[in-house]
Design a protein around this motif. Structure first.
Motif, PDB file in Angstrom:
ATOM      1  N   PRO A  13       0.796  -1.226   0.000  1.00 30.50           N
ATOM      2  CA  PRO A  13       0.000   0.000   0.000  1.00 30.50           C
ATOM      3  C   PRO A  13       0.827   1.274   0.000  1.00 30.50           C
ATOM      4  CG  PRO A  13      -0.888  -1.575   1.572  1.00 30.50           C
ATOM      5  CD  PRO A  13       0.402  -2.155   1.072  1.00 30.50           C
ATOM      6  N   GLU A  14       1.995   1.256   0.671  1.00 29.95           N
ATOM      7  CA  GLU A  14       2.828   2.447   0.748  1.00 29.95           C
ATOM      8  C   GLU A  14       3.366   2.877  -0.614  1.00 29.95           C
ATOM      9  OE1 GLU A  14       3.727  -0.014   4.535  1.00 29.95           O
ATOM     10  OE2 GLU A  14       3.234  -0.367   2.418  1.00 29.95           O
ATOM     11  N   VAL A  15       3.363   1.954  -1.571  1.00 33.30           N
ATOM     12  CA  VAL A  15       3.799   2.265  -2.930  1.00 33.30           C
ATOM     13  C   VAL A  15       2.600   2.469  -3.848  1.00 33.30           C
ATOM     14  CG1 VAL A  15       5.096   1.437  -4.941  1.00 33.30           C
ATOM     15  CG2 VAL A  15       5.939   0.959  -2.622  1.00 33.30           C
ATOM     16  N   LEU A  16       1.638   1.563  -3.769  1.00 34.66           N
ATOM     17  CA  LEU A  16       0.511   1.584  -4.700  1.00 34.66           C
ATOM     18  C   LEU A  16      -0.297   2.874  -4.622  1.00 34.66           C
ATOM     19  CD1 LEU A  16      -0.772  -2.099  -4.367  1.00 34.66           C
ATOM     20  CD2 LEU A  16       0.778  -1.135  -6.084  1.00 34.66           C
ATOM     21  N   PRO A 169      14.186   6.495  -8.614  1.00 36.44           N
ATOM     22  CA  PRO A 169      14.069   7.954  -8.670  1.00 36.44           C
ATOM     23  C   PRO A 169      12.634   8.435  -8.891  1.00 36.44           C
ATOM     24  CG  PRO A 169      15.976   7.230  -9.915  1.00 36.44           C
ATOM     25  CD  PRO A 169      15.205   5.998  -9.556  1.00 36.44           C
ATOM     26  N   LEU A 170      11.871   7.699  -9.701  1.00 33.33           N
ATOM     27  CA  LEU A 170      10.468   8.074  -9.904  1.00 33.33           C
ATOM     28  C   LEU A 170       9.684   7.944  -8.608  1.00 33.33           C
ATOM     29  CD1 LEU A 170       7.992   8.798 -11.629  1.00 33.33           C
ATOM     30  CD2 LEU A 170       7.740   6.356 -12.118  1.00 33.33           C
ATOM     31  N   LEU A 171       9.864   6.835  -7.892  1.00 35.28           N
ATOM     32  CA  LEU A 171       9.145   6.637  -6.636  1.00 35.28           C
ATOM     33  C   LEU A 171       9.493   7.728  -5.631  1.00 35.28           C
ATOM     34  CD1 LEU A 171       9.372   2.750  -6.224  1.00 35.28           C
ATOM     35  CD2 LEU A 171       7.444   4.102  -7.077  1.00 35.28           C
ATOM     36  N   HIS A 172      10.754   8.130  -5.592  1.00 33.99           N
ATOM     37  CA  HIS A 172      11.171   9.228  -4.713  1.00 33.99           C
ATOM     38  C   HIS A 172      10.371  10.484  -5.031  1.00 33.99           C
ATOM     39  CE1 HIS A 172      15.412   7.594  -3.504  1.00 33.99           C
ATOM     40  NE2 HIS A 172      14.478   7.258  -2.641  1.00 33.99           N
ATOM     41  N   ARG A 173      10.280  10.809  -6.319  1.00 31.68           N
ATOM     42  CA  ARG A 173       9.585  12.033  -6.705  1.00 31.68           C
ATOM     43  C   ARG A 173       8.091  11.949  -6.438  1.00 31.68           C
ATOM     44  NH1 ARG A 173      13.608  11.730 -10.702  1.00 31.68           N
ATOM     45  NH2 ARG A 173      12.258  10.516 -12.081  1.00 31.68           N
ATOM     46  N   GLY A 175       6.855  10.465  -3.847  1.00 32.30           N
ATOM     47  CA  GLY A 175       6.659  10.531  -2.398  1.00 32.30           C
ATOM     48  C   GLY A 175       6.832   9.222  -1.667  1.00 32.30           C
ATOM     49  N   VAL A 176       7.331   8.188  -2.338  1.00 32.18           N
ATOM     50  CA  VAL A 176       7.530   6.882  -1.706  1.00 32.18           C
ATOM     51  C   VAL A 176       8.866   6.866  -0.958  1.00 32.18           C
ATOM     52  CG1 VAL A 176       7.752   4.399  -2.086  1.00 32.18           C
ATOM     53  CG2 VAL A 176       6.187   5.739  -3.515  1.00 32.18           C
ATOM     54  N   ALA A 177       8.837   6.427   0.296  1.00 32.46           N
ATOM     55  CA  ALA A 177      10.062   6.330   1.110  1.00 32.46           C
ATOM     56  C   ALA A 177      10.760   5.013   0.792  1.00 32.46           C
ATOM     57  CB  ALA A 177       9.719   6.430   2.593  1.00 32.46           C
ATOM     58  N   THR A 178      11.445   4.956  -0.341  1.00 29.01           N
ATOM     59  CA  THR A 178      12.042   3.702  -0.810  1.00 29.01           C
ATOM     60  C   THR A 178      13.094   3.159   0.151  1.00 29.01           C
ATOM     61  OG1 THR A 178      13.568   4.994  -2.164  1.00 29.01           O
ATOM     62  CG2 THR A 178      11.579   4.170  -3.239  1.00 29.01           C
ATOM     63  N   GLU A 179      13.899   4.022   0.743  1.00 25.98           N
ATOM     64  CA  GLU A 179      14.942   3.548   1.659  1.00 25.98           C
ATOM     65  C   GLU A 179      14.319   2.916   2.896  1.00 25.98           C
ATOM     66  OE1 GLU A 179      17.768   6.557   2.538  1.00 25.98           O
ATOM     67  OE2 GLU A 179      18.365   6.852   0.447  1.00 25.98           O
ATOM     68  N   THR A 180      13.309   3.559   3.443  1.00 26.55           N
ATOM     69  CA  THR A 180      12.627   3.022   4.624  1.00 26.55           C
ATOM     70  C   THR A 180      11.979   1.680   4.311  1.00 26.55           C
ATOM     71  OG1 THR A 180      12.173   5.257   5.427  1.00 26.55           O
ATOM     72  CG2 THR A 180      10.828   3.470   6.343  1.00 26.55           C
TER      73      THR A 180
END
Length: 283
Positions: A13-16, A169-173, A175-180
């Motif tokens: 859900p945090e990505v979708l 990079p797209l997910l970062h832009r 708003g997805v906290a990819t590192e977390t």
């Protein structure tokens, strides 16, 4: 070949919630001449498709739209393609338009295979013999590259509009906290890897001022493209969502010229190859 790899790390859900923005179709009368049909993708799930036809022997463009769009958004754009002799077919993702279900990263990829096979069969049943090309806009570059890298022997060309090369990079832009979440590029869609496998003529279109997917992504896709017949159109002064409004005439002219080039290649490759009569045959 990278197709069919696991992207389930993106199915949370945090990505979708950032990757997809589905909305349903407000049922209205079909535009004159267009055709709606459904593509079953699994038990109880089907995808809505809308077809804007031109002449059966002329080119066909299978189009995958952006993450906030639906097929009926193209009710004025489909006929514009028709005016250039191109049939235009757009398919909604799960949860979009008239489609059932809910979208995920995994079914975005898996459904693209079903879509291509069903559309190819449907066009054949309709006796539509014109060449078939794939186009993807923004998020639609994911299924477009998945299909083009898997079925290129059945395709004549690829067009990418506002596409991305790298997933993180797209997910970062977005708003997805990819590192977390522990998401790396290896968990992504591998667009820049898939385009390496595609030897068909390729056109990449990108807005100069794209604020969501920077033009650098288009440069990466162009550099990694596996074909010698590739071109990049940078739409001056355009952002991510206004290329058609700002550069509509140039946009369609560029695509039309690309399609004509693909048609010439197809004709040349289909010509019989005889021996050269300028030289005597050896016995």
């Amino acid at each position: 070949m990278i197709t069919g790899h696991d992207v389930s790390a993106l199915d949370r859900p945090e990505v979708l919630q950032y990757l997809f923005h589905p909305r349903k179709e407000q049922i209205q009368a079909l535009p004159q001449g267009s055709i709606d049909f459904f593509i079953p993708v699994e038990e109880g799930e089907k995808l809505g498709a809308r077809f804007y036809p031109s002449e059966p022997k002329e080119p066909h463009l299978l189009f995958f739209h952006g993450n906030g769009e639906i097929a009926s958004d193209y009710d004025t754009i489909g006929p514009a393609y028709n005016s250039y002799g191109i049939s235009f077919l757009v398919v909604d993702y799960r949860g979009y338009g008239q489609s059932s279900g809910s979208p995920t990263a995994s079914n975005l990829l898996s459904d693209s295979h079903t879509i291509f096979r069903k559309v190819s069969t449907w066009l054949e049943e309709q006796d539509r013999t014109g060449l078939l090309m794939i186009m993807g806009r923004s998020l639609g570059s994911v299924p477009a590259l998945e299909v083009a890298s898997s079925y290129q022997d059945e395709l004549s060309g690829l067009i990418l509009d506002s596409a991305f090369a790298r997933t993180v990079p797209l997910l970062h832009r977005l708003g997805v906290a990819t590192e977390t979440l522990g998401i790396s590029e290896a968990d992504g869609f591998a667009n820049f890897g898939k385009i390496r496998d595609i030897g068909k003529p390729t056109l990449i279109i990108h807005g100069q001022n794209d604020e969501i997917i920077p033009p650098k992504e288009a440069d990466i896709l162009l550099a990694n493209s596996g074909t010698m017949r590739k071109q990049l159109m940078i739409a001056a002064g355009c952002g991510h969502n206004d290329i058609l409004q700002r550069c509509g005439n140039l946009y369609f002219k560029t695509i039309s010229q690309f399609v004509e080039m693909v048609k010439r290649i197809k004709r040349r490759n289909s010509m019989p190859r005889g021996f050269d009569r300028r030289y005597p045959r050896r016995h």
